[in-house]
Design a protein around this motif. Structure first.
Motif, PDB file in Angstrom:
ATOM      1  N   ASN A  65       0.822  -1.210   0.000  1.00 10.85           N
ATOM      2  CA  ASN A  65       0.000   0.000   0.000  1.00 10.85           C
ATOM      3  C   ASN A  65       0.852   1.254   0.000  1.00 10.85           C
ATOM      4  OD1 ASN A  65      -2.312  -1.576   0.073  1.00 10.85           O
ATOM      5  ND2 ASN A  65      -2.525  -1.470   2.301  1.00 10.85           N
ATOM      6  N   LEU A  66       1.939   1.240   0.765  1.00 10.89           N
ATOM      7  CA  LEU A  66       2.840   2.395   0.771  1.00 10.89           C
ATOM      8  C   LEU A  66       3.433   2.640  -0.614  1.00 10.89           C
ATOM      9  CD1 LEU A  66       4.753   1.829   4.134  1.00 10.89           C
ATOM     10  CD2 LEU A  66       3.064   3.599   3.648  1.00 10.89           C
ATOM     11  N   HIS A  67       3.809   1.561  -1.286  1.00  4.58           N
ATOM     12  CA  HIS A  67       4.355   1.697  -2.641  1.00  4.58           C
ATOM     13  C   HIS A  67       3.319   2.283  -3.582  1.00  4.58           C
ATOM     14  CE1 HIS A  67       5.208   0.207  -6.748  1.00  4.58           C
ATOM     15  NE2 HIS A  67       6.470   0.492  -6.429  1.00  4.58           N
ATOM     16  N   ASP A  68       2.073   1.823  -3.472  1.00  5.78           N
ATOM     17  CA  ASP A  68       1.017   2.321  -4.352  1.00  5.78           C
ATOM     18  C   ASP A  68       0.736   3.801  -4.095  1.00  5.78           C
ATOM     19  OD1 ASP A  68       0.808  -0.194  -5.433  1.00  5.78           O
ATOM     20  OD2 ASP A  68      -0.894  -0.800  -4.174  1.00  5.78           O
ATOM     21  N   VAL A  69       0.739   4.193  -2.817  1.00  2.00           N
ATOM     22  CA  VAL A  69       0.465   5.586  -2.481  1.00  2.00           C
ATOM     23  C   VAL A  69       1.555   6.499  -3.042  1.00  2.00           C
ATOM     24  CG1 VAL A  69       0.376   7.239  -0.566  1.00  2.00           C
ATOM     25  CG2 VAL A  69      -0.915   5.115  -0.430  1.00  2.00           C
ATOM     26  N   LEU A  70       2.798   6.096  -2.893  1.00  2.00           N
ATOM     27  CA  LEU A  70       3.907   6.959  -3.273  1.00  2.00           C
ATOM     28  C   LEU A  70       4.168   6.988  -4.778  1.00  2.00           C
ATOM     29  CD1 LEU A  70       6.436   6.072  -0.429  1.00  2.00           C
ATOM     30  CD2 LEU A  70       4.843   7.996  -0.538  1.00  2.00           C
ATOM     31  N   THR A  71       3.643   6.010  -5.504  1.00  2.00           N
ATOM     32  CA  THR A  71       3.903   5.944  -6.942  1.00  2.00           C
ATOM     33  C   THR A  71       2.676   6.236  -7.794  1.00  2.00           C
ATOM     34  OG1 THR A  71       3.480   3.542  -6.951  1.00  2.00           O
ATOM     35  CG2 THR A  71       5.758   4.278  -6.625  1.00  2.00           C
ATOM     36  N   TYR A  72       1.490   6.308  -7.209  1.00  2.00           N
ATOM     37  CA  TYR A  72       0.283   6.518  -8.001  1.00  2.00           C
ATOM     38  C   TYR A  72       0.334   7.894  -8.680  1.00  2.00           C
ATOM     39  CZ  TYR A  72      -4.581   7.138  -9.295  1.00  2.00           C
ATOM     40  OH  TYR A  72      -5.737   7.390  -9.994  1.00  2.00           O
ATOM     41  N   ASP A  73      -0.044   7.924  -9.938  1.00  2.00           N
ATOM     42  CA  ASP A  73      -0.109   9.152 -10.730  1.00  2.00           C
ATOM     43  C   ASP A  73       1.217   9.917 -10.671  1.00  2.00           C
ATOM     44  OD1 ASP A  73      -1.145  11.071 -12.373  1.00  2.00           O
ATOM     45  OD2 ASP A  73      -2.331  12.078 -10.825  1.00  2.00           O
ATOM     46  N   ASN A  74       2.302   9.188 -10.936  1.00  2.00           N
ATOM     47  CA  ASN A  74       3.644   9.775 -10.959  1.00  2.00           C
ATOM     48  C   ASN A  74       4.036  10.427  -9.622  1.00  2.00           C
ATOM     49  OD1 ASN A  74       4.103   9.079 -13.694  1.00  2.00           O
ATOM     50  ND2 ASN A  74       2.909  10.878 -14.346  1.00  2.00           N
ATOM     51  N   GLY A  75       3.568   9.829  -8.526  1.00  2.00           N
ATOM     52  CA  GLY A  75       3.953  10.326  -7.205  1.00  2.00           C
ATOM     53  C   GLY A  75       3.273  11.610  -6.807  1.00  2.00           C
ATOM     54  N   ILE A  76       1.997  11.783  -7.172  1.00  2.00           N
ATOM     55  CA  ILE A  76       1.287  13.009  -6.833  1.00  2.00           C
ATOM     56  C   ILE A  76       1.147  13.192  -5.328  1.00  2.00           C
ATOM     57  CG2 ILE A  76      -0.986  11.919  -6.950  1.00  2.00           C
ATOM     58  CD1 ILE A  76      -0.084  15.501  -8.063  1.00  2.00           C
ATOM     59  N   TYR A  77       1.119  12.063  -4.584  1.00  2.00           N
ATOM     60  CA  TYR A  77       1.004  12.168  -3.124  1.00  2.00           C
ATOM     61  C   TYR A  77       2.211  12.893  -2.535  1.00  2.00           C
ATOM     62  CZ  TYR A  77       0.367  10.855   1.759  1.00  2.00           C
ATOM     63  OH  TYR A  77       0.205  10.890   3.129  1.00  2.00           O
ATOM     64  N   LEU A  78       3.395  12.609  -3.062  1.00  2.00           N
ATOM     65  CA  LEU A  78       4.589  13.292  -2.578  1.00  2.00           C
ATOM     66  C   LEU A  78       4.512  14.795  -2.839  1.00  2.00           C
ATOM     67  CD1 LEU A  78       7.356  10.758  -3.700  1.00  2.00           C
ATOM     68  CD2 LEU A  78       6.432  11.103  -1.401  1.00  2.00           C
ATOM     69  N   ARG A  79       3.905  15.180  -3.955  1.00  2.00           N
ATOM     70  CA  ARG A  79       3.722  16.602  -4.247  1.00  2.00           C
ATOM     71  C   ARG A  79       2.756  17.226  -3.240  1.00  2.00           C
ATOM     72  NH1 ARG A  79       4.524  20.237  -8.573  1.00  2.00           N
ATOM     73  NH2 ARG A  79       3.941  22.267  -7.731  1.00  2.00           N
ATOM     74  N   PHE A  81       2.184  16.128  -0.235  1.00  9.25           N
ATOM     75  CA  PHE A  81       2.871  16.133   1.054  1.00  9.25           C
ATOM     76  C   PHE A  81       3.826  17.324   1.141  1.00  9.25           C
ATOM     77  CE2 PHE A  81       5.776  14.902   4.345  1.00  9.25           C
ATOM     78  CZ  PHE A  81       5.017  14.143   5.226  1.00  9.25           C
ATOM     79  N   ALA A  82       4.572  17.568   0.066  1.00  4.51           N
ATOM     80  CA  ALA A  82       5.493  18.713   0.048  1.00  4.51           C
ATOM     81  C   ALA A  82       4.730  20.032   0.143  1.00  4.51           C
ATOM     82  CB  ALA A  82       6.350  18.675  -1.219  1.00  4.51           C
ATOM     83  N   ASN A  83       3.584  20.127  -0.546  1.00  3.74           N
ATOM     84  CA  ASN A  83       2.766  21.335  -0.449  1.00  3.74           C
ATOM     85  C   ASN A  83       2.299  21.571   0.981  1.00  3.74           C
ATOM     86  OD1 ASN A  83       3.009  21.676  -3.216  1.00  3.74           O
ATOM     87  ND2 ASN A  83       1.033  20.724  -3.679  1.00  3.74           N
ATOM     88  N   THR A  84       1.799  20.517   1.614  1.00  2.00           N
ATOM     89  CA  THR A  84       1.312  20.638   2.984  1.00  2.00           C
ATOM     90  C   THR A  84       2.433  21.035   3.922  1.00  2.00           C
ATOM     91  OG1 THR A  84      -0.314  18.904   2.512  1.00  2.00           O
ATOM     92  CG2 THR A  84       0.058  19.454   4.823  1.00  2.00           C
ATOM     93  N   LEU A  85       3.604  20.446   3.725  1.00  2.00           N
ATOM     94  CA  LEU A  85       4.754  20.790   4.557  1.00  2.00           C
ATOM     95  C   LEU A  85       5.134  22.256   4.380  1.00  2.00           C
ATOM     96  CD1 LEU A  85       6.745  19.422   6.521  1.00  2.00           C
ATOM     97  CD2 LEU A  85       8.257  19.047   4.571  1.00  2.00           C
ATOM     98  N   MET A  86       5.092  22.744   3.144  1.00  2.00           N
ATOM     99  CA  MET A  86       5.405  24.146   2.895  1.00  2.00           C
ATOM    100  C   MET A  86       4.372  25.057   3.548  1.00  2.00           C
ATOM    101  SD  MET A  86       5.535  26.241  -0.721  1.00  2.00           S
ATOM    102  CE  MET A  86       3.785  25.929  -0.968  1.00  2.00           C
ATOM    103  N   TYR A  87       3.070  24.737   3.347  1.00  2.00           N
ATOM    104  CA  TYR A  87       2.020  25.553   3.959  1.00  2.00           C
ATOM    105  C   TYR A  87       2.151  25.570   5.479  1.00  2.00           C
ATOM    106  CZ  TYR A  87      -0.240  25.094  -0.634  1.00  2.00           C
ATOM    107  OH  TYR A  87      -0.523  25.118  -1.984  1.00  2.00           O
ATOM    108  N   ALA A  88       2.461  24.415   6.074  1.00  2.00           N
ATOM    109  CA  ALA A  88       2.518  24.308   7.535  1.00  2.00           C
ATOM    110  C   ALA A  88       3.739  25.028   8.100  1.00  2.00           C
ATOM    111  CB  ALA A  88       2.528  22.839   7.948  1.00  2.00           C
ATOM    112  N   VAL A  89       4.904  24.824   7.475  1.00  2.00           N
ATOM    113  CA  VAL A  89       6.132  25.426   8.005  1.00  2.00           C
ATOM    114  C   VAL A  89       6.108  26.945   7.843  1.00  2.00           C
ATOM    115  CG1 VAL A  89       8.623  25.583   7.706  1.00  2.00           C
ATOM    116  CG2 VAL A  89       7.514  23.351   7.685  1.00  2.00           C
TER     117      VAL A  89
END
Length: 296
Positions: A65-79, A81-89
């Motif tokens: 499941n972790l692999h599917d989350v991180l690789t689905y749609d060219n890794g959109i989840y990582l994008r 996550f990075a957006n949320t981290l930027m907004y939060a920090v």
């Protein structure tokens, strides 16, 4: 005249069974959804639908499941996550710094309109953020910042509750005599704030930072309104988009079951940074709340 000697005798501590049971029920209420989420992240789509929710399903599928989350749609989840981290920090850090400076000014300086400004801040605490979402969208639409990160970052910098909390905290944490001594020594107000006052306000600063961090990390309604480009979505909006695909709400009504593990496992990953932040900063958070609750 006789007197009963009671020195050295300790009375047995009384235990409150109803209070203990109530606290246990509250703890169970808080941890049960988290336990369900952890168990569900180890299941595949069929097990999520058919198995008991509070235990493991058919096989252990967490890493898949972790692999599917991180690789689905060219890794959109990582994008996301990075957006949320930027907004939060950026948002939470800026809100904490602005709230600290504003609360410090209201607590330690005397100026015209100070009482009215304090009342305005206190009144703003009672206004829910969702009530300002539509006016914020209309304002940002005129400014041309809709569908950009600024549409999420700018409102995140405003924290009336943080200003009020720091005002109460600064009144007790920063002695007036220390400020007078710094002025006599020739220190300017800005230098005094950053070199002396900010160190004394550190526990309160971290407290406001944690509150702002949680609020920004979990922000959903405002990003949903002001963002339409998936590349700028935070995790809350992105996971809800996946959930809509899983339930068929966004399509013709057909259920796409393979999205369920993505939503659940993505939710587990989304709460990890908040847990780490609380574990790392909890000592500052506790001391900040205790000191800020001193009665004036």
């Amino acid at each position: 005249m006789s007197r009963t000697v009671t020195q050295g005798v300790r009375r047995p501590k009384r235990s409150s069974t109803p209070l203990t049971l109530a606290m246990g029920a509250m703890l169970l209420y808080a941890l049960l959804p988290l336990f369900w989420l952890l168990m569900s992240s180890t299941k595949d789509a069929d097990s999520l639908v058919n198995s008991f929710g509070l235990w493991f399903g058919d096989g252990f599928h967490l890493f898949g499941n972790l692999h599917d989350v991180l690789t689905y749609d060219n890794g959109i989840y990582l994008r996301w996550f990075a957006n949320t981290l930027m907004y939060a920090v950026v948002g939470a850090g800026g809100a904490a710094l602005i709230s600290t400076a504003g609360g410090y000014a209201l607590a330690k300086y005397r100026f015209r309109g100070r009482a009215a400004l304090s009342a305005l801040v206190l009144g703003a605490v009672a206004i829910p953020g969702s009530a300002l979402a539509v006016p914020t969208y209309l304002l940002f639409s005129k400014m041309g910042v809709v569908d950009t990160p600024w549409a999420v970052l700018l409102p995140s910098l405003v924290s009336p509750f943080g200003v009020y909390l720091m005002k109460v905290y600064a009144q007790e944490a920063v002695p007036d005599s220390m400020l007078e001594a710094a002025r006599i020594d020739g220190s300017g107000e800005i230098r005094t704030f950053f070199t002396i006052s900010l160190r004394l306000l550190a526990p309160g600063f971290v407290t406001v930072l944690l509150f702002a961090l949680v609020a920004t990390w979990n922000n959903y309604f405002l990003p949903l309104i002001v963002l339409s480009d998936p590349d700028w979505f935070p995790l809350t909006v992105g996971l809800n988009q996946w959930n809509s695909m899983a339930t068929g709400a966004a399509g013709s009504g057909a259920t796409t079951a393979h999205f369920y593990p993505l939503v659940v496992t993505g939710s587990v990953l989304a709460i990890v940074p908040l847990v780490v932040a609380f574990l790392f900063l909890q000592r500052f958070w506790q001391s900040g709340l205790a000191a800020g609750s001193v009665k004036q």
